[in-house]
Motif scaffolding. Structure first.
Motif, mmCIF file in Angstrom:
data_model
loop_
_atom_site.group_PDB
_atom_site.id
_atom_site.type_symbol
_atom_site.label_atom_id
_atom_site.label_comp_id
_atom_site.label_asym_id
_atom_site.label_seq_id
_atom_site.Cartn_x
_atom_site.Cartn_y
_atom_site.Cartn_z
ATOM 1 N N TYR A 126 0.832 -1.202 0.000
ATOM 2 C CA TYR A 126 0.000 0.000 0.000
ATOM 3 C C TYR A 126 0.872 1.259 0.000
ATOM 4 C CZ TYR A 126 -3.392 3.479 1.640
ATOM 5 O OH TYR A 126 -4.180 4.603 1.779
ATOM 6 N N TYR A 127 1.773 1.373 0.983
ATOM 7 C CA TYR A 127 2.607 2.579 1.041
ATOM 8 C C TYR A 127 3.632 2.584 -0.092
ATOM 9 C CZ TYR A 127 0.417 3.532 5.505
ATOM 10 O OH TYR A 127 -0.518 3.798 6.482
ATOM 11 N N MET A 162 -3.637 12.484 -8.481
ATOM 12 C CA MET A 162 -4.460 13.229 -7.516
ATOM 13 C C MET A 162 -4.318 14.736 -7.709
ATOM 14 S SD MET A 162 -4.220 10.953 -4.022
ATOM 15 C CE MET A 162 -2.426 10.785 -3.911
ATOM 16 N N LEU A 208 -3.606 14.760 7.387
ATOM 17 C CA LEU A 208 -3.285 13.346 7.531
ATOM 18 C C LEU A 208 -3.182 12.663 6.168
ATOM 19 C CD1 LEU A 208 -2.787 10.859 9.090
ATOM 20 C CD2 LEU A 208 -5.227 10.576 9.455
ATOM 21 N N GLY A 209 -2.018 12.062 5.916
ATOM 22 C CA GLY A 209 -1.807 11.439 4.608
ATOM 23 C C GLY A 209 -1.579 12.527 3.587
ATOM 24 N N GLU A 243 2.749 11.832 6.749
ATOM 25 C CA GLU A 243 2.777 10.975 5.553
ATOM 26 C C GLU A 243 3.650 9.761 5.855
ATOM 27 O OE1 GLU A 243 1.237 10.703 2.534
ATOM 28 O OE2 GLU A 243 2.460 8.875 2.504
ATOM 29 N N ALA A 244 3.073 8.552 5.626
ATOM 30 C CA ALA A 244 3.784 7.321 5.994
ATOM 31 C C ALA A 244 4.625 6.759 4.860
ATOM 32 C CB ALA A 244 2.777 6.271 6.460
ATOM 33 N N SER A 245 4.335 7.152 3.590
ATOM 34 C CA SER A 245 5.119 6.557 2.479
ATOM 35 C C SER A 245 6.417 7.343 2.308
ATOM 36 C CB SER A 245 4.301 6.602 1.180
ATOM 37 O OG SER A 245 4.353 7.915 0.643
ATOM 38 N N GLN A 305 5.567 9.451 9.277
ATOM 39 C CA GLN A 305 5.162 8.266 10.058
ATOM 40 C C GLN A 305 3.679 7.953 9.795
ATOM 41 O OE1 GLN A 305 4.997 11.362 13.739
ATOM 42 N NE2 GLN A 305 5.414 9.299 14.266
ATOM 43 N N ALA A 333 -0.183 7.503 10.858
ATOM 44 C CA ALA A 333 -1.055 8.223 11.802
ATOM 45 C C ALA A 333 -1.169 7.454 13.111
ATOM 46 C CB ALA A 333 -2.423 8.398 11.170
ATOM 47 N N TRP A 356 -8.796 11.159 1.995
ATOM 48 C CA TRP A 356 -8.678 9.727 2.326
ATOM 49 C C TRP A 356 -9.562 8.861 1.451
ATOM 50 C CZ3 TRP A 356 -13.543 8.081 3.365
ATOM 51 C CH2 TRP A 356 -14.451 9.020 3.853
ATOM 52 N N MET A 357 -10.338 9.454 0.540
ATOM 53 C CA MET A 357 -11.381 8.718 -0.143
ATOM 54 C C MET A 357 -10.813 7.792 -1.215
ATOM 55 S SD MET A 357 -12.130 11.994 0.811
ATOM 56 C CE MET A 357 -12.190 13.078 -0.580
ATOM 57 N N GLU A 409 -9.502 0.972 0.680
ATOM 58 C CA GLU A 409 -8.244 1.332 1.327
ATOM 59 C C GLU A 409 -8.481 1.455 2.843
ATOM 60 O OE1 GLU A 409 -6.682 4.446 -2.106
ATOM 61 O OE2 GLU A 409 -6.023 4.788 -0.064
ATOM 62 N N MET A 440 -8.522 3.877 4.581
ATOM 63 C CA MET A 440 -7.686 4.903 5.243
ATOM 64 C C MET A 440 -8.543 5.661 6.235
ATOM 65 S SD MET A 440 -5.705 8.006 3.395
ATOM 66 C CE MET A 440 -5.131 9.416 4.322
HETATM 67 N N1 J7C Z 1 -7.314 7.301 -1.448
HETATM 68 C C1 J7C Z 1 -6.506 8.262 -1.067
HETATM 69 N N2 J7C Z 1 -6.873 9.512 -0.956
HETATM 70 N N3 J7C Z 1 -5.250 7.927 -0.776
HETATM 71 C C2 J7C Z 1 -4.283 8.932 -0.355
HETATM 72 C C3 J7C Z 1 -3.464 8.285 0.660
HETATM 73 C C4 J7C Z 1 -2.216 9.124 1.073
HETATM 74 O O1 J7C Z 1 -2.193 9.109 2.498
HETATM 75 C C5 J7C Z 1 -1.103 8.330 2.958
HETATM 76 N N4 J7C Z 1 -1.618 7.531 4.086
HETATM 77 C C6 J7C Z 1 -2.609 6.614 4.054
HETATM 78 N N5 J7C Z 1 -2.809 6.092 5.280
HETATM 79 C C7 J7C Z 1 -1.912 6.719 6.109
HETATM 80 C C8 J7C Z 1 -1.624 6.609 7.505
HETATM 81 N N6 J7C Z 1 -2.303 5.748 8.302
HETATM 82 N N7 J7C Z 1 -0.651 7.393 8.024
HETATM 83 C C9 J7C Z 1 0.037 8.264 7.229
HETATM 84 N N8 J7C Z 1 -0.179 8.397 5.894
HETATM 85 C C10 J7C Z 1 -1.152 7.640 5.349
HETATM 86 C C11 J7C Z 1 -0.669 7.474 1.772
HETATM 87 O O2 J7C Z 1 0.684 7.106 1.865
HETATM 88 C C12 J7C Z 1 -0.955 8.415 0.607
HETATM 89 O O3 J7C Z 1 0.097 9.343 0.432
#
Ligand code: J7C
Length: 395
Positions: A66-67, A79, A108-109, A132-134, A158, A160, A176-177, A184, A186
């Protein structure tokens, strides 16, 4: 054990039989294989060792994959190129520029940090925590430096789930959608961060999220994949049609583009989620009834879903609405087509009633399935047809 489920495949099992778990489609129904036959079995009829590779089950969130998909630019370009999506967040921040002054914001993210940049550029927040975790986060750090926002934007590389902030925040903003809104999951991370780091009177952006659905004609999609086998090059390949339906229509089509003229009725809103109050455990199963009044004759091939999110202004009742549906500019999410196995003719005045159940996968935590049950009553043809289909997204 004879598991004869009316509308699904029949599978004859006896006590003690071993089956191979192919897909824990929903919390209630699992897709299994036994002696070369596949079918759905009630999950509570099964117990014992899971046939899945142990290594797979160790990572039910599939975080590495995922990341890994977010460390390159491909998805971030998609995006950022999505104007309706990105401009909606910019409009929200612009409209709330005064209210955001001196505030603490959690993005977040954050990806490349675009939302954090909008906050720092269009208002004067005290701080923006860009989480951001990636691995893209290393680029994000540089972008903040190069654009001169290091004083306001703090980039935290890191998850969330591991976040440690000096204090709670006033605003939690996140994009997050996923496909069909929820894929996902998220959203779980966003709600976890809300519960730990958002002030009691804090603001969630988006504030609400909705899933919409409409019955539709999808003739080109169905004909190109199923009717195709009737007579390719003058030969009769029609015995392949059931295999084509199974192969092409068992899961939804996530990149479908529904045209307004293919809608067979007004859409309805299936889910309406308040992101300030919804509890994480509520994500396991959400269901909704629907009732469509057919307003034009046509072929009912399936149902198309999309989502919308609303951003509540901080100091007023106004809100910004990001609607990804067929009556608005297309976004990178496009639309999600749930194709029925067998199309049906419908007429103006017919009614399509039923339910949609969104069930999170009990094993693969970023996945869900959508169980659609329908019943068509046609006063003009004095008929009733009904059915049910389970669509994994994607396990
Ligand atoms: N469907 C989406 N909008 N996806 C976007 C997700 C973005 O958030 C980041 N992401 C997703 N979950 C997390 C999390 N738990 N913590 C940090 N970043 C996150 C991910 O690496 C990407 O950059």
């Amino acid at each position: 054990m004879e598991v004869a489920i009316r509308w699904l495949k029949k599978l004859s099992l006896s006590q003690g039989d071993k089956v191979l778990l192919l897909n824990a489609v929903t919390g209630e129904w699992w897709w299994v294989e036994h002696n070369g036959h596949c079918g759905y079995v009630p999950a509570n009829y099964l117990h014992g060792a899971c046939e899945e590779e142990d290594s797979d089950v160790d990572d039910p969130w599939q975080d590495e994959e995922y990341y890994g998909s977010y460390k390159t630019l491909k998805l971030h370009l998609e995006m950022l190129s999505d104007q309706p999506r990105t401009q909606s967040y910019r409009n929200v921040i612009m409209q709330n520029s005064q209210a955001l002054k001196g505030k603490r914001i959690l993005d977040l993210g954050c990806g490349t940090g675009i939302i954090s940049f909008f906050c720092a550029q269009l208002s004067e927040p005290e701080v923006v925590y860009a989480v951001e975790a990636s691995d893209i986060v290393e680029q994000t750090r540089k972008l903040v430096e190069e654009n001169g926002y290091s004083r306001v934007i703090q980039v935290l590389g890191q998850r969330a789930e591991e976040l440690q902030l000096p204090t709670k925040v006033d605003v939690l903003v996140s994009e997050w959608m996923g496909t069909c809104l929820l894929f996902e999951f998220m959203l779980e991370s966003v709600l976890l961060a809300r519960d730990l780091w958002l002030k009691e009177d804090g603001v969630m952006w988006p504030s609400t999220a909705r899933i919409h659905m409409v019955p539709c004609c999808a003739d080109r999609e169905y004909s190109s994949r199923v009717h195709f086998w009737d007579s390719p090059y003058g030969l009769n390949f029609s015995s392949l049609k059931p295999m084509a339906v199974q192969e092409f229509f068992s899961t939804p089509k996530p990149d479908y583009v529904l045209k307004p003229e293919d809608c067979l009725s007004q859409p309805c809103t299936l889910l309406d989620v308040n992101l300030k109050t919804i509890k994480i455990e509520a994500l396991e199963r959400m269901s909704s009834e629907f009732q469509f009044h057919v307003d034009c004759d046509g072929t009912f091939h399936g149902l198309t879903a999309w989502f919308s999110v609303q951003f509540q202004n901080i100091d007023s009742q106004e809100q910004v609405d990001l609607d990804t549906g067929p009556f608005n500019p297309l976004t990178h999410w496009k639309h999600t087509l749930f194709m029925l196995d067998q199309p049906m003719q419908v007429r103006t005045g017919d009614k399509i009633a039923g339910s949609a159940v969104f069930t999170r996968n009990p094993i693969w935590r970023r996945h869900l399935s959508v169980t659609i049950t329908w019943s068509i009553t046609s006063p003009s043809q004095n008929t009733e047809q009904n059915g049910c289909k389970v669509f994994p997204i994607w396990r």
